[in-house]
Design an enzyme around this catalytic site. Structure first.
Site, short mmCIF file in Angstrom:
data_model
loop_
_atom_site.label_atom_id
_atom_site.label_comp_id
_atom_site.label_asym_id
_atom_site.label_seq_id
_atom_site.Cartn_x
_atom_site.Cartn_y
_atom_site.Cartn_z
N GLU A 146 2.42 33.93 9.27
CA GLU A 146 2.09 34.64 7.86
C GLU A 146 1.04 33.48 7.22
OE1 GLU A 146 5.21 36.02 5.85
OE2 GLU A 146 5.80 37.85 7.62
N GLU A 252 8.26 41.62 15.77
CA GLU A 252 9.36 42.09 14.76
C GLU A 252 9.31 43.45 14.44
OE1 GLU A 252 9.07 39.64 11.15
OE2 GLU A 252 8.47 37.85 12.19
C1 XIL Z 1 13.38 38.61 7.22
C2 XIL Z 1 14.93 38.87 7.46
O1 XIL Z 1 15.06 39.75 8.45
C3 XIL Z 1 15.77 38.78 6.34
O2 XIL Z 1 17.11 38.88 6.48
C4 XIL Z 1 15.28 37.77 5.21
O3 XIL Z 1 16.10 37.97 4.14
C5 XIL Z 1 13.83 37.75 4.98
O4 XIL Z 1 13.00 37.65 6.25
N1 XIL Z 1 8.71 38.70 8.64
C6 XIL Z 1 9.04 37.54 9.18
C7 XIL Z 1 10.65 37.48 9.41
O5 XIL Z 1 8.53 36.67 9.82
O6 XIL Z 1 11.30 36.15 9.48
C8 XIL Z 1 11.14 38.11 8.15
O7 XIL Z 1 12.57 38.31 8.45
C9 XIL Z 1 10.64 39.68 7.87
C10 XIL Z 1 9.07 39.63 7.68
#
Ligand code: XIL
Length: 339
Positions: A146, A252
């Site tokens: 990101e 994701e």
């Molecule tokens: C999220 C997790 O799922 C949560 O448990 C945590 O509180 C915050 O992060 N993008 C990403 C992930 O790259 O690492 C994130 O994961 C969701 C958004």
């Protein structure tokens, strides 16, 4: 008895049979690419059904939070890999483990902002330490996560502020020096939704390659909504990425039923629309040439474990299984779309 009726009705509607038929057999056995998911050690310990569903349906795993900087480094230069090590020990024999994530603007250690040392050295040492620790078990990494804004500029990450524009290059360079054979990814969200961000990500990755970085692929996070982006938008982004020579990881995936946060509950029509969107996502993914497919990773298994309700403070049900790990219409649509 009368007081029980709504409760019984609620239970019945929770376990309603799915309208599309599908076998309960393993998702990954039907796929020509790895099917992954993410969770934490505590989730696995608390929910035996989660572990069971994982074993049946998935052959790839991303530690959800276990490898993030804030989780593993309580003090500068001090590492505690215990959660990641336990997860790796649990799954390494039956799942490909993908490392997430080395350099990100979130989930930084509490000491990060007051760090008195050299941040460039910190970045390099961090990447090196984590990759080397897992070199035998983790063969792929989201090296930078990101880094871009929706305008396609570099995000005002603490890493950018402390190290300067070259922080992304330095992170990838340290990664490939630490493990010359690891598969390295840039991971980002909204790439299908926002062509400007997509182009910026491609420029960034092409620039890294032109500077000698062995960057294999782009992780499209795919935290999407039930009505966006369109099939065409997803297909357009995916095609642009693989044609530029990068492997594509849907890294994701979850499909929100309530992106605006204005719903309190969901109808059968919502679940069917979600199923249709999951089908689209799988179909589009399968249009990618095999050698550019890294896999599809869901961001969780059951709706109760999803990060979305907590993180965005809204009700949602974005995954393939419901809160009791029953398959939803989305599960059958996903399974039936696999070929
Ligand atoms: C999220 C997790 O799922 C949560 O448990 C945590 O509180 C915050 O992060 N993008 C990403 C992930 O790259 O690492 C994130 O994961 C969701 C958004």
């Amino acid at each position: 008895m009368r007081n029980w009726l709504p409760f019984i009705f609620l239970l019945a509607s929770c376990s309603k049979p799915v309208s599309e038929n599908c076998a309960g057999s393993g998702l990954y056995t039907k796929a020509s690419f790895p099917i992954g998911t993410a969770f934490n050690l505590s989730d696995a310990a608390e929910h035996p059904l989660l572990t069971q569903k994982f074993s049946t349906h998935f052959n790839a795993f991303t530690p959800e939070n276990a490898l993030k900087f804030s989780t593993i480094s309580p003090w500068p230069g001090v590492y505690d890999f215990s959660e990641g090590d336990s997860l790796v020990a649990l799954w390494q024999d039956r799942a490909r483990i993908h490392g997430h994530t080395l350099i990100w603007h979130q989930q930084l250690p509490s000491w990060f902002a007051q760090y008195k040392g050299d941040y460039k050295e910190l970045l390099q040492a961090h990447v090196r330490t984590v990759i080397r620790h897992y070199a035998r078990n983790i063969r792929s990494w989201d090296v930078v996560n990101e880094a871009l804004t929706e305008q396609g500029e570099l995000r005002a990450s603490p890493w950018l502020e402390q190290v300067g524009e070259d922080y992304i290059y330095l992170a990838f360079k340290a990664a490939q020096e630490a493990d010359a054979k690891a598969t390295l990814f840039y991971n980002e969200y909204n790439l299908a939704l926002n062509p400007r961000k997509l182009d910026a990500a491609l420029r960034l990755c092409e620039n890294l390659r032109s500077r000698g970085i062995r960057l294999s692929g782009i992780g499209m996070q795919m935290h999407i909504g039930v009505s966006y982006p369109s099939r065409e938008e997803i297909a357009f982004a995916v095609e642009k990425i693989w044609r530029a020579g990068f492997t594509v990881h849907f890294s994701e995936l979850d499909i929100s039923l309530n992106p605006l946060g204005n719903k309190k509950n969901f109808s059968e029509a919502d679940f069917q629309a979600q199923a249709a969107k999951y089908r689209e996502v799988v179909e589009v993914y399968q249009q990618i040439p095999r050698d550019h497919q890294f896999g599809i990773t869901l961001w969780g298994i059951g709706d109760a474990d999803s990060w979305i309700p907590n993180y965005f403070n809204r009700v949602d049900a974005p995954l393939l299984f419901d809160a009791h790990y029953n398959p939803k219409p989305a599960f059958c649509a996903f399974q039936n779309a696999l070929k």
